[in-house]
Design a protein around this motif. Structure first.
Motif, PDB file in Angstrom:
ATOM      1  N   VAL A   1       3.812  -5.742  -7.964  1.00 39.92           N
ATOM      2  CA  VAL A   1       3.751  -7.056  -7.327  1.00 39.92           C
ATOM      3  C   VAL A   1       4.281  -8.098  -8.311  1.00 39.92           C
ATOM      4  O   VAL A   1       3.979  -8.052  -9.503  1.00 39.92           O
ATOM      5  N   ALA A   2       5.090  -8.994  -7.781  1.00 40.30           N
ATOM      6  CA  ALA A   2       5.540 -10.123  -8.599  1.00 40.30           C
ATOM      7  C   ALA A   2       5.045 -11.408  -7.957  1.00 40.30           C
ATOM      8  O   ALA A   2       5.160 -11.583  -6.749  1.00 40.30           O
ATOM      9  N   VAL A   3       4.461 -12.270  -8.757  1.00 37.82           N
ATOM     10  CA  VAL A   3       4.042 -13.582  -8.280  1.00 37.82           C
ATOM     11  C   VAL A   3       4.965 -14.608  -8.931  1.00 37.82           C
ATOM     12  O   VAL A   3       5.069 -14.659 -10.167  1.00 37.82           O
ATOM     13  N   ASN A   4       5.658 -15.373  -8.078  1.00 35.57           N
ATOM     14  CA  ASN A   4       6.641 -16.340  -8.569  1.00 35.57           C
ATOM     15  C   ASN A   4       7.607 -15.684  -9.560  1.00 35.57           C
ATOM     16  O   ASN A   4       7.891 -16.217 -10.636  1.00 35.57           O
ATOM     17  N   ARG A   5       8.071 -14.502  -9.188  1.00 37.58           N
ATOM     18  CA  ARG A   5       9.123 -13.750  -9.905  1.00 37.58           C
ATOM     19  C   ARG A   5       8.690 -13.126 -11.216  1.00 37.58           C
ATOM     20  O   ARG A   5       9.519 -12.722 -12.016  1.00 37.58           O
ATOM     21  N   GLU A   6       7.370 -13.046 -11.449  1.00 34.92           N
ATOM     22  CA  GLU A   6       6.921 -12.330 -12.647  1.00 34.92           C
ATOM     23  C   GLU A   6       5.928 -11.259 -12.240  1.00 34.92           C
ATOM     24  O   GLU A   6       5.052 -11.501 -11.400  1.00 34.92           O
ATOM     25  N   TYR A   7       6.054 -10.071 -12.849  1.00 32.36           N
ATOM     26  CA  TYR A   7       5.134  -8.989 -12.528  1.00 32.36           C
ATOM     27  C   TYR A   7       3.690  -9.444 -12.757  1.00 32.36           C
ATOM     28  O   TYR A   7       3.398 -10.142 -13.732  1.00 32.36           O
ATOM     29  N   ALA A   8       2.829  -9.066 -11.828  1.00 33.21           N
ATOM     30  CA  ALA A   8       1.436  -9.516 -11.901  1.00 33.21           C
ATOM     31  C   ALA A   8       0.500  -8.349 -11.617  1.00 33.21           C
ATOM     32  O   ALA A   8       0.843  -7.430 -10.867  1.00 33.21           O
ATOM     33  N   SER A   9      -0.684  -8.405 -12.218  1.00 34.99           N
ATOM     34  CA  SER A   9      -1.663  -7.350 -11.996  1.00 34.99           C
ATOM     35  C   SER A   9      -2.388  -7.593 -10.678  1.00 34.99           C
ATOM     36  O   SER A   9      -2.314  -8.669 -10.090  1.00 34.99           O
ATOM     37  N   ARG A  10      -3.100  -6.574 -10.221  1.00 35.17           N
ATOM     38  CA  ARG A  10      -3.848  -6.670  -8.964  1.00 35.17           C
ATOM     39  C   ARG A  10      -4.940  -7.743  -9.027  1.00 35.17           C
ATOM     40  O   ARG A  10      -5.359  -8.260  -8.002  1.00 35.17           O
ATOM     41  N   SER A  11      -5.397  -8.041 -10.225  1.00 28.24           N
ATOM     42  CA  SER A  11      -6.514  -8.980 -10.348  1.00 28.24           C
ATOM     43  C   SER A  11      -6.061 -10.439 -10.460  1.00 28.24           C
ATOM     44  O   SER A  11      -6.888 -11.349 -10.467  1.00 28.24           O
ATOM     45  N   LYS A  12      -4.768 -10.660 -10.530  1.00 27.80           N
ATOM     46  CA  LYS A  12      -4.286 -12.044 -10.665  1.00 27.80           C
ATOM     47  C   LYS A  12      -4.705 -12.879  -9.449  1.00 27.80           C
ATOM     48  O   LYS A  12      -4.562 -12.463  -8.306  1.00 27.80           O
ATOM     49  N   VAL A  13      -5.215 -14.060  -9.731  1.00 27.45           N
ATOM     50  CA  VAL A  13      -5.663 -14.959  -8.666  1.00 27.45           C
ATOM     51  C   VAL A  13      -4.475 -15.786  -8.164  1.00 27.45           C
ATOM     52  O   VAL A  13      -3.695 -16.318  -8.956  1.00 27.45           O
ATOM     53  N   LEU A  14      -4.355 -15.858  -6.840  1.00 27.76           N
ATOM     54  CA  LEU A  14      -3.220 -16.551  -6.231  1.00 27.76           C
ATOM     55  C   LEU A  14      -3.517 -18.030  -6.021  1.00 27.76           C
ATOM     56  O   LEU A  14      -4.682 -18.441  -5.982  1.00 27.76           O
ATOM     57  N   ALA A  15      -2.447 -18.807  -5.902  1.00 27.07           N
ATOM     58  CA  ALA A  15      -2.580 -20.240  -5.625  1.00 27.07           C
ATOM     59  C   ALA A  15      -1.760 -20.580  -4.386  1.00 27.07           C
ATOM     60  O   ALA A  15      -0.812 -19.860  -4.036  1.00 27.07           O
ATOM     61  N   GLU A  16      -2.139 -21.675  -3.745  1.00 26.54           N
ATOM     62  CA  GLU A  16      -1.438 -22.157  -2.559  1.00 26.54           C
ATOM     63  C   GLU A  16       0.078 -22.195  -2.814  1.00 26.54           C
ATOM     64  O   GLU A  16       0.527 -22.697  -3.836  1.00 26.54           O
ATOM     65  N   GLY A  17       0.847 -21.640  -1.882  1.00 28.58           N
ATOM     66  CA  GLY A  17       2.304 -21.728  -1.983  1.00 28.58           C
ATOM     67  C   GLY A  17       2.959 -20.697  -2.879  1.00 28.58           C
ATOM     68  O   GLY A  17       4.182 -20.698  -3.041  1.00 28.58           O
ATOM     69  N   ASP A  18       2.179 -19.795  -3.480  1.00 26.45           N
ATOM     70  CA  ASP A  18       2.781 -18.765  -4.333  1.00 26.45           C
ATOM     71  C   ASP A  18       3.764 -17.913  -3.538  1.00 26.45           C
ATOM     72  O   ASP A  18       3.576 -17.668  -2.344  1.00 26.45           O
ATOM     73  N   GLU A  19       4.806 -17.459  -4.248  1.00 26.04           N
ATOM     74  CA  GLU A  19       5.738 -16.482  -3.662  1.00 26.04           C
ATOM     75  C   GLU A  19       5.355 -15.111  -4.219  1.00 26.04           C
ATOM     76  O   GLU A  19       5.457 -14.877  -5.421  1.00 26.04           O
ATOM     77  N   VAL A  20       4.888 -14.249  -3.334  1.00 27.82           N
ATOM     78  CA  VAL A  20       4.387 -12.946  -3.769  1.00 27.82           C
ATOM     79  C   VAL A  20       5.323 -11.871  -3.227  1.00 27.82           C
ATOM     80  O   VAL A  20       5.488 -11.729  -2.013  1.00 27.82           O
ATOM     81  N   ALA A  21       5.965 -11.128  -4.132  1.00 31.79           N
ATOM     82  CA  ALA A  21       6.905 -10.089  -3.705  1.00 31.79           C
ATOM     83  C   ALA A  21       6.281  -8.719  -3.890  1.00 31.79           C
ATOM     84  O   ALA A  21       5.724  -8.427  -4.944  1.00 31.79           O
ATOM     85  N   LEU A  22       6.359  -7.889  -2.844  1.00 35.72           N
ATOM     86  CA  LEU A  22       5.866  -6.512  -2.924  1.00 35.72           C
ATOM     87  C   LEU A  22       7.059  -5.607  -3.186  1.00 35.72           C
ATOM     88  O   LEU A  22       7.992  -5.543  -2.382  1.00 35.72           O
ATOM     89  N   LEU A  23       7.008  -4.905  -4.319  1.00 34.26           N
ATOM     90  CA  LEU A  23       8.175  -4.194  -4.823  1.00 34.26           C
ATOM     91  C   LEU A  23       7.924  -2.695  -4.871  1.00 34.26           C
ATOM     92  O   LEU A  23       7.129  -2.222  -5.682  1.00 34.26           O
ATOM     93  N   PRO A  24       8.590  -1.919  -4.037  1.00 40.78           N
ATOM     94  CA  PRO A  24       8.478  -0.461  -4.151  1.00 40.78           C
ATOM     95  C   PRO A  24       9.103  -0.017  -5.479  1.00 40.78           C
ATOM     96  O   PRO A  24       9.867  -0.783  -6.072  1.00 40.78           O
ATOM     97  N   PRO A  25       8.778   1.197  -5.939  1.00 34.08           N
ATOM     98  CA  PRO A  25       9.420   1.686  -7.168  1.00 34.08           C
ATOM     99  C   PRO A  25      10.932   1.492  -7.081  1.00 34.08           C
ATOM    100  O   PRO A  25      11.531   1.746  -6.036  1.00 34.08           O
TER     101      PRO A  25
END
Lengths: 151, 83
Positions: free
Chosen positions: B53-77
């Motif tokens: 998962v990338a949040v605002n174009r940076e890889y993020a862990s499952r525990s990262k807390v999201l903020a309003e308006g975040d761009e969250v990308a789901l990336l297959p291998p």
């Protein structure tokens, strides 16, 4: 650092000519091309897609890391997207360095790391159907967080 | 709060969309969002356990807390291939 994502044919010769400098003693090129088969099935073509902005960021980071890590002078990374036919170049990596050892090592590191961490995917079109290519699992530092809730 | 979710590769086919704007609870984590995405998809796939998962174009862990308006990308291998 020449880092780019393109839709058209990758201008390998031009990139090579441009990167060479008087200080260099070696230029190492990795030319990744479309193969005509996968696991015994005949491939017709590949469709590449990317999370473009992030892929570019990641590629720029790779070029900088490679220069710092291996002490090479210059790194170019160019990836093509869209439909690619057999034999066409999908990714080109060029490393220029004073000495060949560092150039080889950096080039190998860049392609191996790119294939695991840069968000680009390919759909393989076979004679009898199409599938998204199975990627390697992401490195631990990419998916670093607890994954248990995904069960 | 609303976040924008991007789907790539096999996930785009599975979800049937390139992107969606989804409502999640205040201070939802990446993991919470993944649960929402997976629950709304009828087709099961092992890709849900393998994606990054990338949040605002940076890889993020499952525990990262999201903020309003975040761009969250789901990336297959990514495309991989044998070295």
């Amino acid at each position: 650092m020449n880092v780019a994502i393109v839709e058209d044919v990758i201008a390998t010769e031009a990139i090579l000519a441009e990167i060479k400098s008087g200080e260099d003693g070696a230029v190492c090129v990795f030319d990744g091309i479309v193969r005509n088969h996968t696991r015994g099935r005949k491939t017709l073509y590949l469709d590449y897609e990317a999370y473009r902005e992030m892929a570019l960021d990641q590629m720029r980071g790779l070029a900088q890391d490679a220069a710092a890590r291996f002490g090479v002078r210059e790194v170019a990374i160019v990836h093509r997207l869209g439909r690619l036919l057999i034999g066409e170049t999908s990714v080109l990596i060029v490393v220029a360095s004073a000495h060949r050892g560092a150039a080889f090592d950096a080039c190998r590191w860049v392609i191996d790391t790119l294939k695991k961490t840069v968000p680009i995917w390919k759909k393989e079109q076979f004679e009898d159907g199409a599938v998204w290519a199975d990627g390697e699992p992401f490195p631990e530092e990419v998916v670093s967080g607890p994954a248990e809730r995904m069960g | 709060m609303l976040v924008r979710v991007l789907f790539f590769g096999v996930l785009k086919d599975l979800v049937g969309a390139e992107q969606q704007v989804l409502e999640v609870e205040h201070e939802a984590s990446v993991g919470d969002l993944l649960d929402v995405c997976r629950d709304q998809t009828s087709k099961q796939s092992e890709v849900w356990t393998r994606l990054a998962v990338a949040v605002n174009r940076e890889y993020a862990s499952r525990s990262k807390v999201l903020a309003e308006g975040d761009e969250v990308a789901l990336l297959p291998p990514v495309s991989g291939g044998r070295p």
